[in-house]
Design a protein around this motif. Structure first.
Motif, PDB file in Angstrom:
ATOM      1  N   LEU A   1       3.862  12.854   0.239  1.00 26.96           N
ATOM      2  CA  LEU A   1       2.453  12.522   0.073  1.00 26.96           C
ATOM      3  C   LEU A   1       1.646  13.764  -0.287  1.00 26.96           C
ATOM      4  O   LEU A   1       1.959  14.881   0.136  1.00 26.96           O
ATOM      5  CB  LEU A   1       1.900  11.895   1.353  1.00 26.96           C
ATOM      6  CG  LEU A   1       2.573  10.614   1.843  1.00 26.96           C
ATOM      7  CD1 LEU A   1       1.832  10.053   3.059  1.00 26.96           C
ATOM      8  CD2 LEU A   1       2.653   9.576   0.737  1.00 26.96           C
ATOM      9  N   ASP A   2       0.593  13.549  -1.076  1.00 21.98           N
ATOM     10  CA  ASP A   2      -0.286  14.638  -1.500  1.00 21.98           C
ATOM     11  C   ASP A   2      -1.690  14.355  -0.978  1.00 21.98           C
ATOM     12  O   ASP A   2      -2.449  13.582  -1.578  1.00 21.98           O
ATOM     13  CB  ASP A   2      -0.305  14.741  -3.031  1.00 21.98           C
ATOM     14  CG  ASP A   2      -1.147  15.907  -3.530  1.00 21.98           C
ATOM     15  OD1 ASP A   2      -1.863  16.520  -2.710  1.00 21.98           O
ATOM     16  OD2 ASP A   2      -1.112  16.193  -4.737  1.00 21.98           O
TER      17      ASP A   2
ATOM     18  N   PRO B   1       0.822  -1.216   0.000  1.00 24.44           N
ATOM     19  CA  PRO B   1       0.000   0.000   0.000  1.00 24.44           C
ATOM     20  C   PRO B   1       0.856   1.266   0.000  1.00 24.44           C
ATOM     21  O   PRO B   1       1.863   1.353   0.700  1.00 24.44           O
ATOM     22  CB  PRO B   1      -0.810  -0.118   1.296  1.00 24.44           C
ATOM     23  CG  PRO B   1      -0.816  -1.585   1.603  1.00 24.44           C
ATOM     24  CD  PRO B   1       0.515  -2.088   1.138  1.00 24.44           C
ATOM     25  N   LEU B   2       0.433   2.234  -0.804  1.00 25.40           N
ATOM     26  CA  LEU B   2       1.152   3.497  -0.919  1.00 25.40           C
ATOM     27  C   LEU B   2       0.149   4.600  -1.225  1.00 25.40           C
ATOM     28  O   LEU B   2      -0.743   4.419  -2.054  1.00 25.40           O
ATOM     29  CB  LEU B   2       2.197   3.411  -2.048  1.00 25.40           C
ATOM     30  CG  LEU B   2       3.058   4.656  -2.290  1.00 25.40           C
ATOM     31  CD1 LEU B   2       4.062   4.816  -1.146  1.00 25.40           C
ATOM     32  CD2 LEU B   2       3.793   4.541  -3.627  1.00 25.40           C
ATOM     33  N   GLN B   3       0.292   5.730  -0.569  1.00 21.39           N
ATOM     34  CA  GLN B   3      -0.604   6.851  -0.792  1.00 21.39           C
ATOM     35  C   GLN B   3      -0.092   7.735  -1.937  1.00 21.39           C
ATOM     36  O   GLN B   3       1.098   7.724  -2.264  1.00 21.39           O
ATOM     37  CB  GLN B   3      -0.725   7.683   0.481  1.00 21.39           C
ATOM     38  CG  GLN B   3      -1.473   6.980   1.607  1.00 21.39           C
ATOM     39  CD  GLN B   3      -2.889   6.614   1.185  1.00 21.39           C
ATOM     40  OE1 GLN B   3      -3.683   7.463   0.794  1.00 21.39           O
ATOM     41  NE2 GLN B   3      -3.205   5.321   1.237  1.00 21.39           N
ATOM     42  N   PRO B   4      -0.987   8.502  -2.564  1.00 22.79           N
ATOM     43  CA  PRO B   4      -0.567   9.387  -3.666  1.00 22.79           C
ATOM     44  C   PRO B   4       0.479  10.399  -3.204  1.00 22.79           C
ATOM     45  O   PRO B   4       0.480  10.844  -2.062  1.00 22.79           O
ATOM     46  CB  PRO B   4      -1.867  10.096  -4.064  1.00 22.79           C
ATOM     47  CG  PRO B   4      -2.967   9.250  -3.529  1.00 22.79           C
ATOM     48  CD  PRO B   4      -2.431   8.598  -2.300  1.00 22.79           C
ATOM     49  N   GLY B   5       1.364  10.744  -4.134  1.00 23.20           N
ATOM     50  CA  GLY B   5       2.384  11.731  -3.821  1.00 23.20           C
ATOM     51  C   GLY B   5       3.250  12.025  -5.027  1.00 23.20           C
ATOM     52  O   GLY B   5       2.935  11.635  -6.153  1.00 23.20           O
ATOM     53  N   ARG B   6       4.381  12.683  -4.804  1.00 22.49           N
ATOM     54  CA  ARG B   6       5.286  13.054  -5.891  1.00 22.49           C
ATOM     55  C   ARG B   6       6.665  13.355  -5.321  1.00 22.49           C
ATOM     56  O   ARG B   6       6.804  13.628  -4.125  1.00 22.49           O
ATOM     57  CB  ARG B   6       4.769  14.285  -6.635  1.00 22.49           C
ATOM     58  CG  ARG B   6       4.544  15.495  -5.734  1.00 22.49           C
ATOM     59  CD  ARG B   6       4.214  16.768  -6.528  1.00 22.49           C
ATOM     60  NE  ARG B   6       3.122  16.607  -7.449  1.00 22.49           N
ATOM     61  CZ  ARG B   6       1.831  16.727  -7.137  1.00 22.49           C
ATOM     62  NH1 ARG B   6       1.490  16.992  -5.876  1.00 22.49           N
ATOM     63  NH2 ARG B   6       0.897  16.602  -8.053  1.00 22.49           N
ATOM     64  N   ASN B   7       7.668  13.285  -6.177  1.00 18.75           N
ATOM     65  CA  ASN B   7       8.993  13.759  -5.778  1.00 18.75           C
ATOM     66  C   ASN B   7       8.978  15.284  -5.694  1.00 18.75           C
ATOM     67  O   ASN B   7       8.427  15.955  -6.581  1.00 18.75           O
ATOM     68  CB  ASN B   7      10.050  13.319  -6.786  1.00 18.75           C
ATOM     69  CG  ASN B   7      10.655  11.966  -6.452  1.00 18.75           C
ATOM     70  OD1 ASN B   7      10.538  11.481  -5.331  1.00 18.75           O
ATOM     71  ND2 ASN B   7      11.311  11.354  -7.423  1.00 18.75           N
ATOM     72  N   VAL B   8       9.602  15.827  -4.672  1.00 24.38           N
ATOM     73  CA  VAL B   8       9.693  17.273  -4.484  1.00 24.38           C
ATOM     74  C   VAL B   8      11.154  17.654  -4.299  1.00 24.38           C
ATOM     75  O   VAL B   8      11.830  17.144  -3.397  1.00 24.38           O
ATOM     76  CB  VAL B   8       8.871  17.742  -3.266  1.00 24.38           C
ATOM     77  CG1 VAL B   8       9.054  19.248  -3.047  1.00 24.38           C
ATOM     78  CG2 VAL B   8       7.401  17.395  -3.435  1.00 24.38           C
ATOM     79  N   GLY B   9      11.659  18.484  -5.201  1.00 20.05           N
ATOM     80  CA  GLY B   9      13.023  18.979  -5.067  1.00 20.05           C
ATOM     81  C   GLY B   9      14.094  18.010  -5.523  1.00 20.05           C
ATOM     82  O   GLY B   9      15.269  18.235  -5.247  1.00 20.05           O
ATOM     83  N   GLY B  10      13.707  16.945  -6.204  1.00 20.02           N
ATOM     84  CA  GLY B  10      14.699  16.004  -6.696  1.00 20.02           C
ATOM     85  C   GLY B  10      14.283  14.565  -6.456  1.00 20.02           C
ATOM     86  O   GLY B  10      13.164  14.290  -5.984  1.00 20.02           O
ATOM     87  N   VAL B  11      15.178  13.635  -6.770  1.00 20.35           N
ATOM     88  CA  VAL B  11      14.872  12.212  -6.619  1.00 20.35           C
ATOM     89  C   VAL B  11      14.904  11.811  -5.149  1.00 20.35           C
ATOM     90  O   VAL B  11      15.451  12.523  -4.297  1.00 20.35           O
ATOM     91  CB  VAL B  11      15.855  11.340  -7.433  1.00 20.35           C
ATOM     92  CG1 VAL B  11      15.759  11.665  -8.918  1.00 20.35           C
ATOM     93  CG2 VAL B  11      17.280  11.509  -6.929  1.00 20.35           C
ATOM     94  N   ASN B  12      14.266  10.673  -4.865  1.00 25.53           N
ATOM     95  CA  ASN B  12      14.255  10.082  -3.518  1.00 25.53           C
ATOM     96  C   ASN B  12      13.687  11.012  -2.460  1.00 25.53           C
ATOM     97  O   ASN B  12      14.105  10.982  -1.296  1.00 25.53           O
ATOM     98  CB  ASN B  12      15.673   9.642  -3.114  1.00 25.53           C
ATOM     99  CG  ASN B  12      16.173   8.485  -3.942  1.00 25.53           C
ATOM    100  OD1 ASN B  12      15.427   7.534  -4.205  1.00 25.53           O
ATOM    101  ND2 ASN B  12      17.418   8.567  -4.403  1.00 25.53           N
ATOM    102  N   ASN B  13      12.727  11.832  -2.855  1.00 28.37           N
ATOM    103  CA  ASN B  13      12.046  12.699  -1.885  1.00 28.37           C
ATOM    104  C   ASN B  13      10.550  12.670  -2.173  1.00 28.37           C
ATOM    105  O   ASN B  13       9.965  13.670  -2.589  1.00 28.37           O
ATOM    106  CB  ASN B  13      12.591  14.128  -1.948  1.00 28.37           C
ATOM    107  CG  ASN B  13      12.083  14.974  -0.784  1.00 28.37           C
ATOM    108  OD1 ASN B  13      11.848  14.451   0.309  1.00 28.37           O
ATOM    109  ND2 ASN B  13      11.922  16.261  -1.009  1.00 28.37           N
ATOM    110  N   TYR B  14       9.958  11.499  -1.960  1.00 29.62           N
ATOM    111  CA  TYR B  14       8.536  11.285  -2.247  1.00 29.62           C
ATOM    112  C   TYR B  14       7.699  11.876  -1.116  1.00 29.62           C
ATOM    113  O   TYR B  14       7.794  11.462   0.042  1.00 29.62           O
ATOM    114  CB  TYR B  14       8.268   9.791  -2.388  1.00 29.62           C
ATOM    115  CG  TYR B  14       6.863   9.441  -2.834  1.00 29.62           C
ATOM    116  CD1 TYR B  14       6.482   9.563  -4.163  1.00 29.62           C
ATOM    117  CD2 TYR B  14       5.930   8.957  -1.923  1.00 29.62           C
ATOM    118  CE1 TYR B  14       5.194   9.223  -4.580  1.00 29.62           C
ATOM    119  CE2 TYR B  14       4.651   8.618  -2.323  1.00 29.62           C
ATOM    120  CZ  TYR B  14       4.286   8.752  -3.652  1.00 29.62           C
ATOM    121  OH  TYR B  14       3.014   8.414  -4.059  1.00 29.62           O
TER     122      TYR B  14
END
Length: 373
Positions: free
Chosen positions: A311-312, A296-309
């Motif tokens: 949640l949204d 299970p994983l909640q919606p989100g995105r990388n912020v400010g670069g890779v490996n920084n997921y």
């Protein structure tokens, strides 16, 4: 239920071309450009979506009337292996330019996809990647048939367009940031095979789907600084993981175990195996819960670069699926068409009605961002 009415793979699938590609999307054009372009297009009144099949039994679909044929110059193929295959077998126009009704019919006849799923996915893609005035959409990118490009910032059209329906973390296509988001990727297919060997005993099944889906998300988090995994891609990514099990396994087999040679045929060559029977009985995204619950994983995105997921919390998720529909209409569609008038407004309203028809029984309330015709 709405939680099985999503693709993606998505989900995917005339008039004059002097001023605008006859099969390009009008989405994103400023008002002054629309005022010039709309009068040059031959308006095709949208028709209601086709209904469900009367006969949903397994049957031969790689038949004499639908043989596989190689691509010709200008034929369109894109990020959806299912639509690519249907076009290469003639269930869709072989040039890859189709109406929404043709796509709904094709996925039902060729794969026995449930009518509600077929309608919702088709019109969700068409509204952002197709030309709602001429009623045409490319299942790939721009073709020679579409004429000269429209002025920026218009979307040229087709399912290859990134971040409106197509999205990151595909099983066999790369992220747009990394280069090519629509062609078969041999490296990713090798991972598909590896996970099938490790978790499926040499077959692709729902257990493999859950593990591979999670791994592809982790790959994108680690390599794509622009990785976005929010609605609608959040839904279509999970749903598309089930599609090979539901639609690429011969209907006489009925065991949910996809042979890897057959998988390559569909995913790379857009080709059904000889003597292929569609599934027995219509299906949605059957097994979606297995894939979701594996990791299970909640919606989100990388912020400010890779490996920084990150949640949204504003994105729709599986706990509030009607929010997917309302956000898609009120944010995505309205963002692309903020102030439509005339035949453009009429076409959008008719196609939004068709989209909502795919949610029959889901308990959602229809929204009317442009009023009613």
């Amino acid at each position: 239920m709405l939680n099985v009415l999503l693709l993606t793979t998505s989900l995917a699938f005339c008039g004059s071309v002097l001023a605008f590609p006859a099969y390009g999307s009008l989405a994103g054009l400023p008002r002054e450009e629309l005022d010039k372009i709309i009068p040059t297009l031959m308006f095709q009144t949208p028709v209601p979506p086709p209904g469900p099949l009367n006969d949903t039994s397994a049957k031969l679909v790689n038949d004499k009337a639908h043989p596989w044929m190689p691509l010709r110059r200008g034929d369109m193929r894109g990020p959806c292996p299912g639509l690519n295959t249907l076009a290469s077998h003639g269930w869709l126009p072989r040039n890859g330019i189709a109406t929404p009704a043709q796509i709904v019919n094709a996925v039902q006849e060729g794969f026995n996809m449930d009518n509600s799923l077929a309608v919702f996915v088709t019109y969700a893609a068409f509204l952002v990647d197709g030309n709602v005035v001429t009623n045409k959409m490319s299942i790939g990118g721009k073709s020679a048939l579409t004429g000269p490009d429209p002025p920026a910032p218009a979307i040229v059209g087709g399912l290859n367009t990134h971040a409106v329906f197509e999205g990151d973390a595909s099983m066999t296509r790369g992220d747009a940031f990394l280069g090519n988001n629509h062609d078969f990727n041999e490296t990713l297919f090798a991972k598909f095979v590896d996970f099938s060997n490790r978790f499926g005993g040499g077959k692709y099944n729902l257990t493999v789907a859950g593990e591979l889906r999670f791994q592809r998300i982790q790959d994108s988090i680690a390599t794509n600084p622009n990785f976005s995994f929010v609605s609608p891609r959040y839904f279509t990514a999970y749903a598309e993981s089930t599609f090979p099990v539901n639609f690429f396994v011969d209907g006489r087999q009925n065991d949910g175990q996809l042979d890897l040679t057959v998988a390559r045929g569909f995913l790379q060559d857009s080709r059904m195996p000889d003597g292929f029977f569609r599934r027995n009985g219509s299906a949605e995204a059957d097994g979606l819960d297995v894939v979701i619950n594996a990791h299970p994983l909640q919606p989100g995105r990388n912020v400010g670069g890779v490996n920084n997921y990150v949640l949204d919390p504003t994105s729709a998720d599986f706990s509030d699926q009607c929010l997917l529909y309302t956000n898609y209409v009120n944010q995505t569609i309205v963002g692309l068409y903020p102030n439509p008038t005339g035949v453009l407004r009429t076409a959008l309203n008719n196609n939004l009605d068709n989209l909502f028809q795919g949610l029959d029984g889901a308990g959602c309330t229809q929204v009317f961002p442009y009023g009613k015709n």
